[in-house]
Design an enzyme around this catalytic site. Structure first.
Site, mmCIF file in Angstrom:
data_model
loop_
_atom_site.group_PDB
_atom_site.id
_atom_site.type_symbol
_atom_site.label_atom_id
_atom_site.label_comp_id
_atom_site.label_asym_id
_atom_site.label_seq_id
_atom_site.Cartn_x
_atom_site.Cartn_y
_atom_site.Cartn_z
ATOM 1 N N ALA A 181 12.449 -15.433 18.877
ATOM 2 C CA ALA A 181 12.210 -15.386 20.314
ATOM 3 C C ALA A 181 10.739 -15.083 20.563
ATOM 4 O O ALA A 181 10.287 -13.955 20.335
ATOM 5 C CB ALA A 181 13.086 -14.312 20.959
ATOM 6 N N PRO A 213 8.386 -16.454 30.099
ATOM 7 C CA PRO A 213 8.187 -17.201 31.350
ATOM 8 C C PRO A 213 6.722 -17.357 31.743
ATOM 9 O O PRO A 213 6.328 -18.393 32.257
ATOM 10 C CB PRO A 213 8.949 -16.351 32.374
ATOM 11 N N GLY A 214 5.889 -16.349 31.476
ATOM 12 C CA GLY A 214 4.498 -16.419 31.906
ATOM 13 C C GLY A 214 3.506 -16.731 30.814
ATOM 14 O O GLY A 214 2.296 -16.744 31.062
ATOM 15 N N SER A 257 3.265 -21.484 25.505
ATOM 16 C CA SER A 257 2.897 -21.596 24.092
ATOM 17 C C SER A 257 1.749 -20.667 23.704
ATOM 18 O O SER A 257 1.327 -20.653 22.553
ATOM 19 C CB SER A 257 2.486 -23.041 23.770
ATOM 20 N N THR A 300 15.997 -20.919 20.628
ATOM 21 C CA THR A 300 16.965 -21.773 19.935
ATOM 22 C C THR A 300 17.884 -20.921 19.064
ATOM 23 O O THR A 300 17.417 -20.130 18.260
ATOM 24 C CB THR A 300 16.236 -22.815 19.058
ATOM 25 N N GLY A 305 16.348 -53.664 25.658
ATOM 26 C CA GLY A 305 16.734 -54.114 26.986
ATOM 27 C C GLY A 305 17.813 -53.264 27.625
ATOM 28 O O GLY A 305 17.889 -52.047 27.359
ATOM 29 N N GLU A 317 7.699 -25.252 19.076
ATOM 30 C CA GLU A 317 6.937 -24.878 17.868
ATOM 31 C C GLU A 317 5.453 -25.181 18.028
ATOM 32 O O GLU A 317 4.767 -25.583 17.085
ATOM 33 C CB GLU A 317 7.519 -25.606 16.652
#
Length: 419
Positions: A139, A143-144, A147, A175, A372, A396
């Site tokens: 983890a 939120p702020g 990356s 994850t 298509g 990652e």
């Protein structure tokens, strides 16, 4: 003479992985894509006995090894790394979302292997050698912060009276976080700062186990792709973690000093980014092979003897898809080879991650275009591969972050000089 052949033992294991990919994963790809948050029990039950036996043997070696650093020093390259990367590519060819549900320590295990003590490895990884399926997770994203791992705001404060770490903050897009904390006796490696004023020098990682007070899985994400994969948010509200669950030294290094501790934790990415690239290449190969086969049924086959300007636009697109796939896969293998020989691979890990994420996004989108209307329907898996592909360009470390790392490394700039 240099041999480029894959060792026979690994080739045999890949054949077994291909059987799982074809007979288990592909069979249920559409079902689990349309039943988000259901667990792929067929795949998990197939893989767990294999994974459990691997970690039982790993625990035995840890117990026997005096320094806890793994098996005795080997002669020559470590083929287990090559084996892992090839397996990831093959299982992701089967279904990337189900592959991410593999009962395994995953990124949390990579962090533990990189900087954990022998006692931590035996205690945590040893659990994976027995009992029911278990998962590990990491983890990091907030939120702020996105990356930007240097901007993490989750805090860890030592309570000297109880000798516990008190964690406060929120992590998102974790994850297997729910599988690790709520559905098994797993663990999550959580990044937090023990001193925000110390910048990256205050960054530490902690092992958080199920039923820890103050730890709550609050949200399951609804996603564009890899929808069977468990992706959650976790809140730490005065969460209490045993003192011994810190990975590495608790010592804080000031801004003007070394950031050895942070760099040690970042070493996890040197191993995990090639693994993400390999997963991207599995999706890429699935889309490429399927597109080539469907076009061949219509009589469209690339004639490699013709000059490019004499090819049709469809043939040129297929050629470009193949070229991009090969270049990204070779970059991935280059990074893996360096790892296998015990050499630094930070530059190559970021290069292959950035290239693979970009490639799989482009190739799968091109596959939908070339096939298509049928490529866009849910009758075929092409549109699913396109949705599954995009995450490889994001997690990652995004393509932009990894491109920055590559540029700084090649040009010799620091983090402050090139942002």
């Amino acid at each position: 003479m240099i041999s480029f052949e894959i060792p026979e033992k690994i080739s045999n294991e890949l054949q077994m992985a291909k059987m799982v990919a074809e007979s288990i994963m592909r069979q249920y790809s559409r079902y689990y894509d349309e039943h988000e948050h259901e667990r792929p029990v067929e795949y998990i039950n197939m893989m767990w006995p294999v994974m459990r036996e691997q970690y039982r043997r790993r625990a035995e070696k840890l117990q026997q090894n005096g320094n806890g650093s793994g098996p005795a020093k080997r002669e020559g390259p470590d083929f287990s790394i090559l084996r892992l990367i090839l397996m990831i590519e093959m299982l992701s060819w089967g279904d990337a979302g189900q592959y991410l549900c593999t009962p395994d320590p995953a990124l949390g295990g990579a962090a533990l292997e990189a900087v954990g003590t022998k006692e931590q490895k035996v205690r945590i990884l040893g659990k994976f050698g027995q009992g029911d399926p278990k998962w590990g997770a990491m983890a990091m994203t907030e939120p702020g912060a996105g990356s930007d791992t240097g901007n993490i705001r989750t805090t860890a404060v030592l309570d000297s009276e109880t000798n516990e770490w008190i964690l406060n903050g929120e992590k998102i897009f974790c994850t297997n976080g729910g599988l690790a904390l709520d559905e098994s006796d797993g663990f999550v490696v959580v990044w937090a700062t023990v001193d925000p004023s110390a910048g990256r020098g205050g960054m530490k990682s902690f092992i958080v186990e199920p039923n820890s007070p103050g730890v709550t899985v609050t949200k399951k994400e609804h996603k564009l792709g890899i929808r069977v994969s468990d992706t959650v948010a976790i809140v730490f509200d005065n969460a209490r973690i045993p003192h011994d669950n810190i990975l590495g030294s608790p010592e804080v290094v000031n801004r003007d000093g070394s950031t050895k501790g942070f760099k040690g934790a970042m070493a996890t990415f040197d191993a995990s980014r090639p693994a993400v690239a390999a997963s991207a290449m599995g999706i890429c190969r699935a889309a490429l092979e399927f597109t080539r086969a469907k076009l061949a049924e219509e009589g469209i086959v690339v004639d490699y003897t013709k000059p490019k300007h004499q090819m049709t636009s469809v043939e040129r697109d297929l050629l470009e898809m193949e070229a991009r796939h090969k270049s990204a896969w070779l970059l991935t293998l280059r990074s893996v080879v360096l790892m296998a020989h015990g050499q630094p691979n930070r530059l190559e890990a970021s290069m292959c991650k950035a290239r693979a994420g970009e490639t799989v996004t482009w190739v799968t989108q091109k596959a939908v275009e070339l096939l298509g209307p049928m490529g866009y329907t849910r009758e075929w898996l092409t549109e699913k591969w396109m949705r599954d592909a995009k995450i490889n360009d994001i997690y990652e470390g995004t393509k932009q972050i990894n491109t920055l790392i590559v540029a700084r490394s090649i040009l010799g700039y620091s983090r402050r000089e090139l942002k």
